[in-house]
Enzyme design. Structure first.
Site, mmCIF file in Angstrom:
data_model
loop_
_atom_site.group_PDB
_atom_site.id
_atom_site.type_symbol
_atom_site.label_atom_id
_atom_site.label_comp_id
_atom_site.label_asym_id
_atom_site.label_seq_id
_atom_site.Cartn_x
_atom_site.Cartn_y
_atom_site.Cartn_z
ATOM 1 N N HIS A 111 49.311 -14.067 -81.559
ATOM 2 C CA HIS A 111 49.390 -13.743 -80.076
ATOM 3 C C HIS A 111 51.240 -13.332 -79.674
ATOM 4 O O HIS A 111 50.865 -13.424 -78.578
ATOM 5 C CB HIS A 111 48.944 -14.925 -79.559
ATOM 6 C CG HIS A 111 47.103 -15.003 -79.507
ATOM 7 N ND1 HIS A 111 47.062 -14.167 -79.122
ATOM 8 C CD2 HIS A 111 47.367 -16.160 -80.428
ATOM 9 C CE1 HIS A 111 45.689 -14.782 -79.108
ATOM 10 N NE2 HIS A 111 45.346 -15.654 -80.102
ATOM 11 N N HIS A 119 39.993 -14.402 -80.673
ATOM 12 C CA HIS A 119 41.274 -14.273 -79.524
ATOM 13 C C HIS A 119 41.859 -13.025 -79.375
ATOM 14 O O HIS A 119 41.843 -12.101 -80.594
ATOM 15 C CB HIS A 119 42.037 -15.399 -79.215
ATOM 16 C CG HIS A 119 41.902 -16.615 -79.018
ATOM 17 N ND1 HIS A 119 41.360 -17.563 -80.250
ATOM 18 C CD2 HIS A 119 40.744 -17.535 -78.231
ATOM 19 C CE1 HIS A 119 40.914 -18.558 -79.671
ATOM 20 N NE2 HIS A 119 40.615 -19.009 -79.006
ATOM 21 N N ASP A 142 40.539 -12.412 -85.174
ATOM 22 C CA ASP A 142 40.323 -13.331 -84.411
ATOM 23 C C ASP A 142 40.003 -13.018 -82.960
ATOM 24 O O ASP A 142 39.401 -12.058 -82.627
ATOM 25 C CB ASP A 142 42.375 -13.733 -83.673
ATOM 26 C CG ASP A 142 42.182 -15.097 -83.618
ATOM 27 O OD1 ASP A 142 42.894 -15.752 -84.568
ATOM 28 O OD2 ASP A 142 41.756 -15.582 -82.666
ATOM 29 N N ASP A 190 38.026 -17.985 -85.850
ATOM 30 C CA ASP A 190 37.928 -19.100 -84.677
ATOM 31 C C ASP A 190 36.486 -17.940 -84.337
ATOM 32 O O ASP A 190 36.059 -18.601 -83.174
ATOM 33 C CB ASP A 190 38.601 -19.143 -83.274
ATOM 34 C CG ASP A 190 39.659 -18.088 -84.024
ATOM 35 O OD1 ASP A 190 39.742 -16.628 -84.277
ATOM 36 O OD2 ASP A 190 40.652 -18.493 -83.242
HETATM 37 ZN ZN ZN Z 1 42.352 -17.442 -81.955
#
Ligand code: ZN
Length: 371
Positions: free
Chosen positions: A141, A180, A178, A266
């Site tokens: 991120h 996200h 991931d 995740d």
């Molecule tokens: Zn994540």
């Protein structure tokens, strides 16, 4: 056939702390202090399982080393690096949205990012066939000018730039698994066709307002950023379809010379920060496919960087499956969660999931090998 797989790990990665937190929030009254969701346990338990199962003995250790400022500047801005250094001397600091850190964390982050570069060196020099960087802090991120989502440095982006700068690698593909959005690499390579960035993630989850289908890059980089914003609740069937219709065709057209996989877990079943239901066999299948691409186009060069994933009990087994697939060595360990998660309802591809995947597949058809 077994392969030589590198493991980049350092105990100091586990010593990075966010401060006084409970979950994702500062533990101020009335929130009882606890642990930050991103704590060492998921990674430490994976390392422990590698050791306990005996798989570690078959891996080639790759020594972490501190990344230089010059190397960081390939991706991050001088102002951001200065801000991090100032915070590194404070008891508690914030690198950006949802990116808290404490005194000394930046030193650890430099060791983790530098370790990813060392893993690239080991792969590109032929010392290992492929490698896994078991890093903390995680990186996917982090953007050029700010930290985000528990991340300080964009580890995978720095690894890609290092391969280009030091090893003559022209085309790099980053496939972010991931749950996200892989916003960091998207921003770093937004105008750059030499790095194909693909992110499979849960639609509008984190960062907010990020990871849309129509975000394809700009200028020369237009078409070289692929987002697959999957609806919450996807299982293995949706992810397999996304691979077969989007990821693999895009990679076959792009012909990467190095494959990097920012690998978060995740999207696994029962993760506190994701709403998907993947299992360890899914991750084994993903890595097998990506290894196939690496062997076909990139001389086998494949780097996995550890990203998110917050269920400390399940993640070690998903990670172990990745290591087994990278190395070609069967540890003999059976994931105790496997049969439960495989039997879960919801692994079949559903029409609303397929609609998103097919829209992304149409974009993937435009990808060409850049000059
Ligand atoms: Zn994540």
């Amino acid at each position: 056939m077994s392969r030589k797989t590198g493991l980049m790990w350092n105990e100091r990665f586990m010593w990075h702390e966010q401060g006084r937190y409970a979950g994702i929030l500062p533990a101020d009254y009335p929130l009882q202090p606890g642990r930050h969701h991103e704590n060492p346990e998921t990674k430490r338990r994976l390392k422990n399982l590698l050791d306990a199962s005996g798989l570690s003995e078959h891996l080639t250790p790759i020594k972490a080393r501190e990344i230089s400022r010059e190397e960081l500047l390939r991706v991050h801005t001088p102002a951001y690096l200065d801000k991090l250094e100032a915070g590194n001397l404070e008891a508690a600091a914030i690198a950006g949205f949802d990116a808290p850190y404490t005194r000394g964390s930046v030193d650890i982050a430099k060791l983790a990012a530098g370790g990813c570069l060392a893993a690239v060196d080991a792969i590109c020099s032929g010392q290992v066939d492929n490698a896994y960087a078991l890093t903390r802090p995680i990186g996917h991120h982090a953007e050029p000018d700010e930290g985000k989502g528990f991340c300080l440095f964009s580890n995978a982006s720095l690894a890609a730039r290092h391969a280009q700068a030091r090893h003559g690698i022209r085309r790099v593909a980053l496939i972010d698994l991931d749950v996200h959005h892989g916003n960091g690499a998207e921003r770093v390579f937004w105008r750059d066709p030499s790095v194909l960035t693909i992110s499979l993630h849960q639609d509008q989850w984190f960062p907010p307002d990020s990871g849309f289908l129509e975000d394809v890059g700009e200028g020369a980089g237009k078409g070289y950023n692929l987002n697959v914003p999957l609806p919450a609740g996807c299982g293995f069937g949706a992810y397999q379809a996304a691979f077969e219709r989007v990821v693999l065709p895009a990679l076959e057209r792009f012909e990467p010379e190095l494959v990097i996989v920012p690998c978060g877990y995740d999207a696994g079943a029962q993760d506190p920060l994701g709403r998907m239901i993947l299992h360890s066999e899914a991750f084994r299948w993903f890595i097998a496919r990506l290894r196939g691409i690496a062997e076909r186009f990139a001389g086998g060069r494949l780097l996995v960087t550890h990203e998110g994933g917050y269920n400390e009990f399940t993640i070690p087994f998903m990670g172990l499956a990745v290591f087994e697939e990278l190395s070609g060595i069967d540890s003999g360990v059976v994931d105790p969660h496997r049969d439960i998660f495989v039997a879960m309802k919801g692994h079949e591809l559903l029409p609303h999931q397929e609609a998103v995947i097919d829209a992304a597949a149409a974009l993937a058809r435009d990808i060409r090998k850049p000059e």
